[in-house]
Design a protein around this motif. Sequence first.
Motif, PDB file in Angstrom:
ATOM      1  N   ALA A 157      28.913  14.049  62.956  1.00  0.00           N
ATOM      2  CA  ALA A 157      28.568  15.466  62.843  1.00  0.00           C
ATOM      3  C   ALA A 157      27.250  15.661  62.102  1.00  0.00           C
ATOM      4  O   ALA A 157      26.416  16.486  62.495  1.00  0.00           O
ATOM      5  CB  ALA A 157      29.697  16.216  62.126  1.00  0.00           C
ATOM      6  N   MET A 158      27.033  14.899  61.032  1.00  0.00           N
ATOM      7  CA  MET A 158      25.788  15.045  60.278  1.00  0.00           C
ATOM      8  C   MET A 158      24.580  14.628  61.102  1.00  0.00           C
ATOM      9  O   MET A 158      23.536  15.271  61.059  1.00  0.00           O
ATOM     10  CB  MET A 158      25.862  14.216  58.998  1.00  0.00           C
ATOM     11  CG  MET A 158      26.816  14.773  57.949  1.00  0.00           C
ATOM     12  SD  MET A 158      26.746  13.833  56.403  1.00  0.00           S
ATOM     13  CE  MET A 158      25.081  14.235  55.866  1.00  0.00           C
ATOM     14  N   ALA A 159      24.723  13.540  61.883  1.00  0.00           N
ATOM     15  CA  ALA A 159      23.601  13.098  62.707  1.00  0.00           C
ATOM     16  C   ALA A 159      23.331  14.079  63.845  1.00  0.00           C
ATOM     17  O   ALA A 159      22.179  14.425  64.122  1.00  0.00           O
ATOM     18  CB  ALA A 159      23.886  11.709  63.267  1.00  0.00           C
ATOM     19  N   LEU A 170      26.951  20.099  55.159  1.00  0.00           N
ATOM     20  CA  LEU A 170      26.530  19.041  54.240  1.00  0.00           C
ATOM     21  C   LEU A 170      25.135  18.542  54.588  1.00  0.00           C
ATOM     22  O   LEU A 170      24.287  18.336  53.701  1.00  0.00           O
ATOM     23  CB  LEU A 170      27.538  17.895  54.292  1.00  0.00           C
ATOM     24  CG  LEU A 170      27.263  16.690  53.384  1.00  0.00           C
ATOM     25  CD1 LEU A 170      27.210  17.125  51.921  1.00  0.00           C
ATOM     26  CD2 LEU A 170      28.334  15.616  53.588  1.00  0.00           C
ATOM     27  N   ALA A 171      24.868  18.361  55.896  1.00  0.00           N
ATOM     28  CA  ALA A 171      23.545  17.893  56.317  1.00  0.00           C
ATOM     29  C   ALA A 171      22.463  18.895  55.939  1.00  0.00           C
ATOM     30  O   ALA A 171      21.391  18.515  55.432  1.00  0.00           O
ATOM     31  CB  ALA A 171      23.536  17.648  57.830  1.00  0.00           C
ATOM     32  N   SER A 204      12.371   9.132  66.971  1.00  0.00           N
ATOM     33  CA  SER A 204      13.037   7.860  67.259  1.00  0.00           C
ATOM     34  C   SER A 204      14.462   7.851  66.721  1.00  0.00           C
ATOM     35  O   SER A 204      15.379   7.316  67.351  1.00  0.00           O
ATOM     36  CB  SER A 204      12.238   6.702  66.655  1.00  0.00           C
ATOM     37  OG  SER A 204      10.936   6.642  67.184  1.00  0.00           O
ATOM     38  N   LEU A 205      14.643   8.445  65.546  1.00  0.00           N
ATOM     39  CA  LEU A 205      15.994   8.534  64.984  1.00  0.00           C
ATOM     40  C   LEU A 205      16.915   9.336  65.892  1.00  0.00           C
ATOM     41  O   LEU A 205      18.102   9.006  66.041  1.00  0.00           O
ATOM     42  CB  LEU A 205      15.939   9.188  63.602  1.00  0.00           C
ATOM     43  CG  LEU A 205      15.665   8.281  62.412  1.00  0.00           C
ATOM     44  CD1 LEU A 205      15.577   9.112  61.130  1.00  0.00           C
ATOM     45  CD2 LEU A 205      16.758   7.233  62.279  1.00  0.00           C
ATOM     46  N   ALA A 206      16.392  10.396  66.489  1.00  0.00           N
ATOM     47  CA  ALA A 206      17.215  11.205  67.400  1.00  0.00           C
ATOM     48  C   ALA A 206      17.738  10.351  68.550  1.00  0.00           C
ATOM     49  O   ALA A 206      18.915  10.427  68.910  1.00  0.00           O
ATOM     50  CB  ALA A 206      16.398  12.385  67.935  1.00  0.00           C
ATOM     51  N   ALA A 207      16.867   9.530  69.138  1.00  0.00           N
ATOM     52  CA  ALA A 207      17.286   8.688  70.262  1.00  0.00           C
ATOM     53  C   ALA A 207      18.236   7.581  69.819  1.00  0.00           C
ATOM     54  O   ALA A 207      19.282   7.354  70.450  1.00  0.00           O
ATOM     55  CB  ALA A 207      16.048   8.088  70.941  1.00  0.00           C
ATOM     56  N   LEU A 208      17.903   6.879  68.726  1.00  0.00           N
ATOM     57  CA  LEU A 208      18.717   5.751  68.286  1.00  0.00           C
ATOM     58  C   LEU A 208      20.104   6.193  67.828  1.00  0.00           C
ATOM     59  O   LEU A 208      21.120   5.578  68.196  1.00  0.00           O
ATOM     60  CB  LEU A 208      18.010   5.020  67.144  1.00  0.00           C
ATOM     61  CG  LEU A 208      16.862   4.093  67.538  1.00  0.00           C
ATOM     62  CD1 LEU A 208      16.155   3.566  66.304  1.00  0.00           C
ATOM     63  CD2 LEU A 208      17.378   2.939  68.384  1.00  0.00           C
ATOM     64  N   THR A 209      20.162   7.249  67.026  1.00  0.00           N
ATOM     65  CA  THR A 209      21.476   7.708  66.564  1.00  0.00           C
ATOM     66  C   THR A 209      22.313   8.243  67.719  1.00  0.00           C
ATOM     67  O   THR A 209      23.544   8.130  67.703  1.00  0.00           O
ATOM     68  CB  THR A 209      21.329   8.799  65.483  1.00  0.00           C
ATOM     69  OG1 THR A 209      20.523   9.876  65.987  1.00  0.00           O
ATOM     70  CG2 THR A 209      20.713   8.236  64.227  1.00  0.00           C
ATOM     71  N   GLY A 210      21.653   8.813  68.749  1.00  0.00           N
ATOM     72  CA  GLY A 210      22.404   9.269  69.919  1.00  0.00           C
ATOM     73  C   GLY A 210      23.117   8.126  70.616  1.00  0.00           C
ATOM     74  O   GLY A 210      24.311   8.219  70.940  1.00  0.00           O
TER      75      GLY A 210
END
Length: 411
Positions: A32-34, A168-169, A116-122
């Motif tokens: 949820a946070m990501a 929280l995020a 890049s974080l958006a793609a990797l965490t997805g």
Amino acid sequence: MTGHTAARHARHPTGLLRSIYLPRTADALAFAMATYGIPLLVLATTRSSALTGLAFVLEWIPRLAVFGWAGAVVDRRGAAVVFFLASLGRALAVAVGALVLLLWPSGAVASVTVMSLAALTGVLTECSYVAVETAGAAAGRRAGARAHQVQAALLGIDQSATLAGPALAAALLLVGPSSMLAVIMVLSLLAALLALRTPPSPLAPARASKSSTGAGLLTGWRTIRSLPALGWLVTGLTLSNLTIGLFQAAGPVIVVNHYGQSTTAVGLIWSAAAAATLVTVAVCRFAIDRLGLWPVGAACAAVASLACLAAAQAPDYLSYLILVAALMAADGGMTVVLRTLRSRLIPADRFGSTLSATILILLLPFPIAGAFTALTPPDALAHLLTGCAVLQAIGLLFAFARLRTDPALRT
């Protein structure tokens, strides 16, 4: 289940709390946070509504692309192994991202990092989600007559994480991007460690090859087409998800730029929506027993349509929050109807493939919504939301009109 598999499960007497519920809780919070925090991070770092929408696309397109592949890997390697590796990979990715943003808080390097974080965490979040869903399903089968209690607890964990995660995020983002990413990293590491306690799921037969993913999705698509009631409901909810995706993708831009609120206010909207959904899901369980599927589904569809149309023209932040919460609560009620209908209609021997195809269809509108947000000027987002709200209302009206006399929703 074979004797060998049963023996493997027998060697894992760990209670459901430590083996299923705690790993699910840590992963759901990180999920949820990501999901809600990364677009906020992009907006805070780049100050660009276009890049915020693009980040939403980059979160969802890899998830859709990896969905069938992740399921096949879980079948071949087991849920515990995939869960551990995906959670550990997410922890490492956000740790590197936090370090980079600490050294370069703005500029091109920061922009590339958050995108890049958006793609990797997805990708990694989708793999962990498929793994914990598989582990939860296996736990339900092992519970026998108590299977519904296990699934109810897992649903409660997911909704509670959706309630707490966005707020929280957003709150941690006020302290600094690295703080939010550090908490996601800790939760991901905790999920990876707890994954070692997760009992292994029964492995699929050796015939589960790379080509089985496409064949399974094709089987699921054919099954949906052969079940008109399921097909119409999935069609209506797909159009509804396009509008919901727009509210999620454009939410940070609307709340921060249009209503002049902070990023914390964005998180509060989705926390309020999760709380309303929890209440609605509990009410719908009793309402369906008394009234049936169609009246409950039609009522939720009407509420969702009206709330969506009104939210697109909300005059202030408070009314926007209330209307979005009502929209998500009504969507939760329709999801209960979908899950009930799908369990009644889908043949057992095709349930897994049809479930994968159904989820894939329902998720497709989200990256499209992100693309719309990226291509639409901020001042025109309200008009875009209104147009999609009208499309949603028409789609749900036709879907439930066709389902009104269907025996599957009258049983």
